[in-house]
Scaffold this motif. Sequence first.
Motif, PDB file in Angstrom:
ATOM      1  N   UNK A   1       0.804  -1.225   0.000  1.00  9.03           N
ATOM      2  CA  UNK A   1       0.000   0.000   0.000  1.00  9.03           C
ATOM      3  C   UNK A   1       0.840   1.281   0.000  1.00  9.03           C
ATOM      4  N   UNK A   2       2.138   1.145   0.241  1.00  9.88           N
ATOM      5  CA  UNK A   2       2.980   2.343   0.348  1.00  9.88           C
ATOM      6  C   UNK A   2       2.950   3.176  -0.927  1.00  9.88           C
ATOM      7  N   UNK A   3       2.948   2.512  -2.074  1.00 15.89           N
ATOM      8  CA  UNK A   3       2.936   3.250  -3.332  1.00 15.89           C
ATOM      9  C   UNK A   3       1.618   4.005  -3.513  1.00 15.89           C
ATOM     10  N   UNK A   4       0.528   3.467  -2.956  1.00 12.08           N
ATOM     11  CA  UNK A   4      -0.751   4.184  -2.995  1.00 12.08           C
ATOM     12  C   UNK A   4      -0.661   5.430  -2.121  1.00 12.08           C
ATOM     13  N   UNK A   5      -0.055   5.273  -0.952  1.00  7.72           N
ATOM     14  CA  UNK A   5       0.148   6.404  -0.033  1.00  7.72           C
ATOM     15  C   UNK A   5       0.952   7.506  -0.724  1.00  7.72           C
ATOM     16  N   UNK A   6       1.970   7.099  -1.470  1.00  6.32           N
ATOM     17  CA  UNK A   6       2.857   8.068  -2.111  1.00  6.32           C
ATOM     18  C   UNK A   6       2.204   8.750  -3.315  1.00  6.32           C
ATOM     19  N   UNK A   7       1.493   7.985  -4.137  1.00  6.91           N
ATOM     20  CA  UNK A   7       1.000   8.518  -5.410  1.00  6.91           C
ATOM     21  C   UNK A   7      -0.458   8.978  -5.371  1.00  6.91           C
ATOM     22  N   UNK A   8      -1.217   8.428  -4.444  1.00  9.40           N
ATOM     23  CA  UNK A   8      -2.639   8.812  -4.338  1.00  9.40           C
ATOM     24  C   UNK A   8      -2.996   9.076  -2.876  1.00  9.40           C
ATOM     25  N   UNK A   9      -2.319  10.014  -2.232  1.00  7.27           N
ATOM     26  CA  UNK A   9      -2.555  10.248  -0.803  1.00  7.27           C
ATOM     27  C   UNK A   9      -3.971  10.718  -0.490  1.00  7.27           C
TER      28      UNK A   9
END
Length: 641
Positions: free
Chosen positions: A362-370
């Motif tokens: 989920x980290x990439x979601x946090x980074x790209x779609x906060x």
Amino acid sequence: MTDFSGFEIDLSKYQKVSIDPFSTDKLSAEQEAAVKANIELCRDAIVFFTACGSASGYGGHTGGAYDTVPEVVLLDAFFRARPDKFVPILFDEAGHRVATQYLMAVLEGAMPAKHLKSYRVGHANLPGHPELRCTPGVKFSSGRLGHMWPFVNGVAMANPTKVSICLGSDGSQQEGDDYEAAILAVAQDLPVKLIIDDNDVTIAGHPSQYLKGYDVAKKLEGQGMKCAIVAGEGIADLYTAMHQCMNHSGPFAVVIRRKMCPGIEGVEGQCGGHDAIAVAKAVTYLTSRGHTAAVEWLQGPATKAEKDPQVGDYLGTKGSKVGANRALFGEVVVKILEGMSKEERKDKVMVIDSDLEGSTGLKVIHQKCPDVFVQSGIMERGNFSAAAGFGMEKGRVGVFSTFAAFLEMCVSEITMARLNYSNVLCHFSHSGVDDMADNTCHFGVNNFFADNGLDEHAPSGLYYPADFHQLEQCVQSIFWDEGIRFVFTTRSKLPAIQAEDGSELFGGSYKWQKGKDDVVRKGSKGYVVSFGDALYRALDAVERLRAEGHDVGLINKSTLNSVDEETMKLIGASPMVLVVESLGRKTGLGIRFGTWLLERGFSPKYGYIGVTKEGSGGLFEHAYHQGYDSKSIQAKVKSMM
């Protein structure tokens, strides 16, 4: 007598201090000096042997155990002085701090000191969480984070004239179990003492930042529990708080505020301190402490680790690209979200994390779609229900992710979500047992618990993609489906499955379909049915059997809980069917697949392999320990022919 030989830090220097907290108001100069010396010695040892886990590739956790050494040393002195007043067990609700238990086992003479250097290695009986009857000197199984305090309440009920200790943390205190435990402890006035490391660090961040308003002491005081707040690195003040705690007749919590890994350059106060300390940082620390021999071990013998003896030689995947499905899950979701306007995705999608964003993708979601991401804490049940509540309306979806082991905690909430016709996409990583150095309590083997609805309810798909190609197509296909659906991935990376001609079977023009099984190899003498990390091992077994003249086929069942009638006819007409999985043998695919065959009038010789034992520790070793490695599969097939 303890054998301290072969361990590059001299643990024989540990002083057997006795301190009676019921009669000693203040530490003497001699007692304080001895306690401080013990703290330094134990912290050095923990840095050393947990860094061995980093060097060997088995990983581990340094910070929590390192942090709590001052209170552990004091409690050890209390136990020694007044065995009549304590249940002499350092129960810990943060099992990743297992280094504490292993170090104390050595100091108590239960195992030789040199064995600590095999921290988390397969079959060394030093797994990533304490497990009773596994490691000499370990006195309890911690289970999962935040599950120990309610258990210790029961220990206190069984020992009403003695003090029961539970080491806690600000992370574990986020779990709902601890709220209930506090209520019971206060209501029954139990002699339970919580010693809580409040270091403001969990895996994915700092609670003070991502959980505004969360305060360990206030939470406990709100349940009527007495608390003392103290800075952890001042030994005199720490003793005063623990003295007060032990002399209070009922439940009491000492909340110890400190930075993570105090005094370790480059790690202090950092989330990375939660994991096993990097070798380079351990070398810097140990060099500054004068432990030359320990540094030499870390830079030499400690780097030699066991490897899967078959690595690089699995037929059917040899030379294949590998991918981490658990990480790819988040990347696929980002692609879907980036295809929407910000306003649309904010309205229709909510992604909630349970402090595992780096582990579950989920980290990439946090980074790209906060804008759609909620960074929440270690409270899986509440977070799942929040996702379900968001997804209650048609056209909306809540995305929830955690480890598969924790699915067992969410079963009731899953039922509630189903009854509310909620739309939830669940990603449970770390499924099965492969690469699971945290061992038995982190095994994700009861995934079928998720399919707990009634026949009249809409299906809750259980999807376990075989490789990164299938994972991408699966998530894209089911993202907007209605109802609850579950995607399972392994902790380990998986190789691309090859067709007979060596091409990537699920790449190119392949189209994944939910509910549809894949015929990986056709056979006339029987079929192996598998999925997940067991599939590439089963493929190797099938290829080797075929080379010996046994024409065995292989089926990939990426939708676990539905019957593909066409495939069932194919394999039902064969003389033998063997299910191979890394889920529990009591609850997995194997216990139902035979019934599906019989219901359709098929009666081939039938067998199934699954997880049957507590863990062996280590990483790849689990497959061999549980018997779903290639050679074990081959032997089982031959026994059925």
